[in-house]
Write an enzyme that holds these catalytic residues in place. Sequence first.
Site, mmCIF file in Angstrom:
data_model
loop_
_atom_site.group_PDB
_atom_site.id
_atom_site.type_symbol
_atom_site.label_atom_id
_atom_site.label_comp_id
_atom_site.label_asym_id
_atom_site.label_seq_id
_atom_site.Cartn_x
_atom_site.Cartn_y
_atom_site.Cartn_z
ATOM 1 C CG PHE A 43 32.379 -20.315 27.930
ATOM 2 C CD1 PHE A 43 31.444 -21.258 28.342
ATOM 3 C CD2 PHE A 43 31.952 -19.015 27.727
ATOM 4 C CE1 PHE A 43 30.111 -20.922 28.550
ATOM 5 C CE2 PHE A 43 30.619 -18.660 27.910
ATOM 6 C CZ PHE A 43 29.695 -19.614 28.329
ATOM 7 C CB SER B 268 35.637 -7.304 29.249
ATOM 8 O OG SER B 268 34.950 -7.865 30.346
ATOM 9 C CG ASN B 269 31.294 -11.253 26.688
ATOM 10 O OD1 ASN B 269 30.715 -10.810 25.694
ATOM 11 N ND2 ASN B 269 32.137 -12.275 26.624
ATOM 12 C CB THR C 298 31.661 -15.903 19.038
ATOM 13 O OG1 THR C 298 32.488 -15.346 18.035
ATOM 14 C CG2 THR C 298 31.947 -17.392 19.191
ATOM 15 C CB SER D 232 29.426 -9.770 20.465
ATOM 16 O OG SER D 232 29.865 -10.411 21.623
ATOM 17 C CD GLN E 268 37.824 -28.495 31.466
ATOM 18 O OE1 GLN E 268 36.840 -28.597 32.215
ATOM 19 N NE2 GLN E 268 38.757 -29.403 31.391
ATOM 20 C CB SER F 81 31.048 -21.143 17.810
ATOM 21 O OG SER F 81 30.633 -21.981 18.864
ATOM 22 C CG ASN F 82 35.846 -24.003 20.758
ATOM 23 O OD1 ASN F 82 36.634 -23.111 21.073
ATOM 24 N ND2 ASN F 82 36.032 -25.258 21.113
ATOM 25 C CB THR G 138 32.392 -10.117 14.983
ATOM 26 O OG1 THR G 138 33.016 -9.470 16.115
ATOM 27 C CG2 THR G 138 33.073 -9.664 13.712
HETATM 28 C C1 REX Z 1 32.213 -17.026 24.482
HETATM 29 C C2 REX Z 1 32.842 -18.360 24.233
HETATM 30 C C3 REX Z 1 32.410 -16.125 23.301
HETATM 31 C C4 REX Z 1 32.154 -19.156 23.168
HETATM 32 C C5 REX Z 1 32.017 -14.686 23.594
HETATM 33 N N1 REX Z 1 30.962 -14.238 22.922
HETATM 34 O O1 REX Z 1 32.631 -13.988 24.379
HETATM 35 C C6 REX Z 1 30.546 -12.869 22.876
HETATM 36 C C7 REX Z 1 30.865 -12.453 21.469
HETATM 37 C C8 REX Z 1 29.110 -12.748 23.248
HETATM 38 O O2 REX Z 1 30.078 -12.613 20.565
HETATM 39 N N2 REX Z 1 32.141 -12.107 21.244
HETATM 40 C C9 REX Z 1 32.714 -12.115 19.936
HETATM 41 C C10 REX Z 1 32.810 -20.496 22.808
HETATM 42 C C11 REX Z 1 34.161 -12.549 19.986
HETATM 43 C C12 REX Z 1 32.675 -10.791 19.253
HETATM 44 O O3 REX Z 1 32.499 -9.761 19.868
HETATM 45 O O4 REX Z 1 32.849 -10.818 18.054
HETATM 46 N N3 REX Z 1 34.212 -20.566 23.036
HETATM 47 C C13 REX Z 1 32.492 -20.706 21.333
HETATM 48 C C14 REX Z 1 34.747 -21.306 23.988
HETATM 49 C C15 REX Z 1 36.270 -21.279 24.063
HETATM 50 O O5 REX Z 1 34.089 -21.984 24.741
HETATM 51 N N4 REX Z 1 36.782 -22.208 25.011
HETATM 52 O O6 REX Z 1 33.372 -20.483 20.491
HETATM 53 O O7 REX Z 1 31.328 -21.027 21.064
#
Ligand code: REX
Length: 414
Positions: A164, A204-205, A347, A106, A166, A372-373, A345
Amino acid sequence: MPLTPHRRLVASATLIAALVAGFAPATSASAAPSRPESPARAADPAVPAPDMKGVVGALNAARANGAPGAMARFTGPDGTRTRTVGVRDRVSGAPMDTRARFRIGSVSKTFSSVVLLQLVDEGRVELDAPVNRYLSGLLPDERITVRHLLTHRSGLPDYTEKMFAQTVPGFETVRNRVFGYRELVDLALAEPRTTEPGAAYAYSNTNFVVVGMLIEQATGNPVAKEYERRIFKPLRLRNTFYVHPDTRIKGLHVHGYLHPDETGAPLVDSTEQTASWAQSAGAVISNPADLNTFTTALMRGKLLSPRMTEAMTTVTPTDTTGTRFYGLGLRRYDLSCGTQVYGHTGTVQGFYTYAFATRDGRRSLAATANTSNHGAANTALGGTLEAAFCGKKPATARGFAALPKAEEDLPERR
Ligand code: REX
């Protein structure tokens, strides 16, 4: 004739390049860098020196919490400092390397926001106009504005929640998929909306998928081209790419390792993926030096007009801690020493990232861990911010336990 943001940018690119070149090259040793780190310059007493031992402590804590490796790169008035721990590739055993590229998740939202706000500066998009003025019939509510998207206040649900639910099966289902933006929006709109437009912050993405659509609609170009001509090229970000839907990270790169939901199950190498589920919400690839350059340039007003920089850094709280805020595609964290840092940040499967700078752009930090996760690793990595920007803590400080949890651990997220 006044300089357009783009012209100003080109004019200032040389300056930024010179600035970056002035910093010492990255070192890859952990606690004892092998080369001198900084040009000789008098320390500014008003700015605390980064606590690089504390940074290494935070990186090691990320490692102790399940990340195969972690690294940080800090730039400040005294130059550049880099630290690495662990490996960037579990198979070859190659050590983490601060020149290496990785998926920034993100943090891409800040890039998308810059492009969109340049379009606002150019009079091609209005911040408070309904999204449907530009994308007729796309959203089910005429009241949702461009600003609502950028502030996560549209109430549009996040399609990644279900995708995601699962972790590993969800990831493997989309690893090689190529989505159109509309498909992602349709997935979101199949879920109930989270708030009335403008009513509350709800990350929200989907918001930044729609931002990508707005960029393409207003310019007639793919987002890749707009990132390239408006940000990557003028800032000379030679390690920053938007290669969607290519699955590889070319050149020297970090391997990402996704933690399955089942405790003790083996990590999944998630490096190669289309990142099509994320696109303009999270599919950019970069490296620490480029992230430092980007956040620094942004804070120094090199990318946007003063009016848009002001709009971007005008924030509202995202939770009740009184330390976390969101502007337009930009977070603000208020650290324990009172210093405010702006950035984002990220993820994406296998990668946690932090990219932040002070409001004056004099100091910046980029940190990443290749997992991650696994929220504890993300929270630990966040400790690099306190150490880098606040410096050494008094002996009584409680250390990492006192830090707020990483974004994804907060109840509002999931
Ligand atoms: C998706 C799930 C994470 C990843 C997500 N990422 O929404 C966006 C992002 C692009 O970077 N958001 C973060 C997965 C929070 C931000 O803005 O800082 N998790 C993982 C799962 C959970 O699959 N069941 O952790 O890799």
